[in-house]
Design an enzyme around this catalytic site. Structure first.
Site, PDB file in Angstrom:
ATOM      1  N   LYS A   1    -102.811  39.525  43.608  1.00  0.00           N
ATOM      2  CA  LYS A   1    -101.701  40.185  42.739  1.00  0.00           C
ATOM      3  C   LYS A   1    -102.549  41.098  42.549  1.00  0.00           C
ATOM      4  CE  LYS A   1     -98.292  37.494  43.716  1.00  0.00           C
ATOM      5  NZ  LYS A   1     -97.145  38.171  44.229  1.00  0.00           N
ATOM      6  N   TYR A   6    -104.351  34.477  46.007  1.00  0.00           N
ATOM      7  CA  TYR A   6    -103.402  34.492  44.864  1.00  0.00           C
ATOM      8  C   TYR A   6    -103.811  35.146  43.671  1.00  0.00           C
ATOM      9  CZ  TYR A   6     -98.744  34.378  42.833  1.00  0.00           C
ATOM     10  OH  TYR A   6     -97.541  34.581  42.008  1.00  0.00           O
TER      11      TYR A   6
HETATM   12  P1  NAP Z   1     -90.648  31.603  46.009  1.00  0.00           P
HETATM   13  O1  NAP Z   1     -89.676  30.599  45.249  1.00  0.00           O
HETATM   14  O2  NAP Z   1     -91.063  30.556  46.569  1.00  0.00           O
HETATM   15  O3  NAP Z   1     -89.586  33.001  47.010  1.00  0.00           O
HETATM   16  C1  NAP Z   1     -90.220  33.802  47.421  1.00  0.00           C
HETATM   17  C2  NAP Z   1     -89.849  34.346  48.653  1.00  0.00           C
HETATM   18  O4  NAP Z   1     -90.018  35.581  49.465  1.00  0.00           O
HETATM   19  C3  NAP Z   1     -88.424  34.182  49.213  1.00  0.00           C
HETATM   20  O5  NAP Z   1     -87.435  34.297  49.963  1.00  0.00           O
HETATM   21  C4  NAP Z   1     -88.736  33.888  50.493  1.00  0.00           C
HETATM   22  O6  NAP Z   1     -88.170  33.920  51.100  1.00  0.00           O
HETATM   23  C5  NAP Z   1     -89.360  34.941  50.420  1.00  0.00           C
HETATM   24  N1  NAP Z   1     -90.797  35.074  51.323  1.00  0.00           N
HETATM   25  C6  NAP Z   1     -92.234  35.015  51.089  1.00  0.00           C
HETATM   26  N2  NAP Z   1     -92.973  35.188  52.395  1.00  0.00           N
HETATM   27  C7  NAP Z   1     -92.571  35.982  52.855  1.00  0.00           C
HETATM   28  C8  NAP Z   1     -92.651  36.785  53.785  1.00  0.00           C
HETATM   29  N3  NAP Z   1     -93.475  37.540  54.426  1.00  0.00           N
HETATM   30  N4  NAP Z   1     -91.616  38.312  54.574  1.00  0.00           N
HETATM   31  C9  NAP Z   1     -90.527  38.203  53.559  1.00  0.00           C
HETATM   32  N5  NAP Z   1     -90.091  37.180  52.715  1.00  0.00           N
HETATM   33  C10 NAP Z   1     -90.976  36.314  52.282  1.00  0.00           C
HETATM   34  O7  NAP Z   1     -90.844  32.391  44.898  1.00  0.00           O
HETATM   35  P2  NAP Z   1     -90.672  33.353  43.632  1.00  0.00           P
HETATM   36  O8  NAP Z   1     -91.155  32.052  42.579  1.00  0.00           O
HETATM   37  O9  NAP Z   1     -89.678  33.384  43.292  1.00  0.00           O
HETATM   38  O10 NAP Z   1     -91.832  34.232  43.435  1.00  0.00           O
HETATM   39  C11 NAP Z   1     -91.196  35.824  43.407  1.00  0.00           C
HETATM   40  C12 NAP Z   1     -92.056  36.437  44.162  1.00  0.00           C
HETATM   41  O11 NAP Z   1     -93.076  36.651  42.554  1.00  0.00           O
HETATM   42  C13 NAP Z   1     -93.946  36.686  44.463  1.00  0.00           C
HETATM   43  O12 NAP Z   1     -94.451  37.454  44.492  1.00  0.00           O
HETATM   44  C14 NAP Z   1     -94.615  35.236  43.409  1.00  0.00           C
HETATM   45  O13 NAP Z   1     -96.606  35.478  43.512  1.00  0.00           O
HETATM   46  C15 NAP Z   1     -94.131  36.542  41.940  1.00  0.00           C
HETATM   47  N6  NAP Z   1     -94.927  35.240  41.114  1.00  0.00           N
HETATM   48  C16 NAP Z   1     -94.759  34.111  41.075  1.00  0.00           C
HETATM   49  C17 NAP Z   1     -94.407  33.551  39.604  1.00  0.00           C
HETATM   50  C18 NAP Z   1     -94.100  32.107  39.360  1.00  0.00           C
HETATM   51  O14 NAP Z   1     -94.200  31.600  38.214  1.00  0.00           O
HETATM   52  N7  NAP Z   1     -92.782  31.372  39.534  1.00  0.00           N
HETATM   53  C19 NAP Z   1     -94.987  33.844  38.913  1.00  0.00           C
HETATM   54  C20 NAP Z   1     -96.127  35.488  38.960  1.00  0.00           C
HETATM   55  C21 NAP Z   1     -95.509  36.021  39.884  1.00  0.00           C
HETATM   56  P3  NAP Z   1     -87.926  31.840  52.435  1.00  0.00           P
HETATM   57  O15 NAP Z   1     -86.745  31.324  51.689  1.00  0.00           O
HETATM   58  O16 NAP Z   1     -87.585  32.646  53.778  1.00  0.00           O
HETATM   59  O17 NAP Z   1     -89.575  31.603  52.689  1.00  0.00           O
END
Ligand code: NAP
Length: 248
Positions: free
Chosen positions: A160, A156
């Site tokens: 990133k 991961y």
């Molecule tokens: P999340 O709640 O797990 O949601 C992920 C989203 O991405 C969902 O809509 C999922 O679709 C979609 N997705 C995953 N793989 C995909 C693919 N191959 N093609 C199209 N859509 C895909 O994640 P989140 O926490 O909101 O994170 C969003 C972004 O922020 C990510 O890039 C993550 O790495 C980054 N981020 C998050 C955090 C955190 O603390 N949460 C911190 C730093 C960075 P489905 O619903 O259909 O599975």
């Protein structure tokens, strides 16, 4: 008038979490927002219904961002139905955490494909229409983990960190054509991605966060909307951390 009035946007992974908050904010600010998901069509439909009375509109569709051909079709759909593309938010991402000693090749490949190759796939196909449009804003969702690293997340963190190098390179290649590219590096945000984390890990994170709380998806959405909008036209090639001051 909304910050993103009449903007045509594409957000990957907009069905849940941070992506859903970005779709919501953009629609509230007057944009037409196409957004993708991988499998959660019900959540996508619920989100669209919740935005029915807002200034803009949301249009969901299934598309796997890690797939090159599907990403080309996704951009084509936006152009066919929206006429142009002003803003691309590469938000889709996954985790598959384990210590390096136990990490399989499949775990490495899957995370790199979903988090990093996806950014290449969508950006590659978005550039020509943005060049034709003589402007564009690309926002890539990185993570503080891509800056600091994190035990148990080598796949991961590498994805990133890769996004950061990609973002800075695109900003340099396309700045002269009025296409901006920035990365957002969230810290520890309340979503499904973080809800299953071990309480001990959560406590350690919280001790290192000066603001003493997790972030909210809406806070990431506010920053993303600013970077998408005409309020940030002199900002490109930047990695903006939004992490409550977390420094690990
Ligand atoms: P999340 O709640 O797990 O949601 C992920 C989203 O991405 C969902 O809509 C999922 O679709 C979609 N997705 C995953 N793989 C995909 C693919 N191959 N093609 C199209 N859509 C895909 O994640 P989140 O926490 O909101 O994170 C969003 C972004 O922020 C990510 O890039 C993550 O790495 C980054 N981020 C998050 C955090 C955190 O603390 N949460 C911190 C730093 C960075 P489905 O619903 O259909 O599975």
């Amino acid at each position: 008038m909304g910050l993103l009035q009449d903007h045509i946007c594409l957000v990957t992974g907009g069905s849940r979490g941070i992506g859903a908050a970005i779709v919501t904010k953009f629609v509230q600010e007057g944009a037409t927002v196409f957004f993708t998901y991988r499998s959660s069509s019900e959540k996508a439909d619920t989100l669209v219904r919740s935005l029915a009375d807002e200034a803009g509109k949301a249009i969901p569709f299934q598309s796997d961002a890690s797939d090159f051909a599907q990403s080309e079709s996704a951009i084509k759909k936006v152009l066919d139905e929206g006429g142009r593309l002003d803003v691309l938010v590469n938000n889709a991402g996954i985790t598959d955490d384990t210590l390096m000693l136990r990490m399989s090749e499949e775990q490495w490949d899957r995370v790199i494909a979903a988090n990093l190759k996806s950014v290449f796939n969508l950006t590659k196909h978005a550039l020509r229409p943005m060049l034709k449009n003589r402007k564009g804003s690309i926002i890539n969702m990185s993570s503080v983990v891509g800056v600091f690293g994190n035990a148990g997340q080598a796949n991961y963190a590498a994805s990133k960190a890769g996004i950061i190098g990609f973002t800075k390179s695109i900003a340099k290649e396309l700045g002269s054509r009025n296409i901006r590219c920035n990365a957002v590096a969230p810290g520890y945000i309340e979503t499904e991605m973080t809800q299953d984390l071990d309480e001990k890990v959560k406590d350690t994170f919280l001790q290192n966060i000066p603001l003493k709380r997790m972030g909210k998806s809406e806070e990431i959405a506010d920053l993303t909307a600013f970077l998408a909008s005409p309020k940030s036209t002199y900002i490109t090639g930047q990695v903006i951390s939004i992490c409550g001051g977390l420094n690990v």
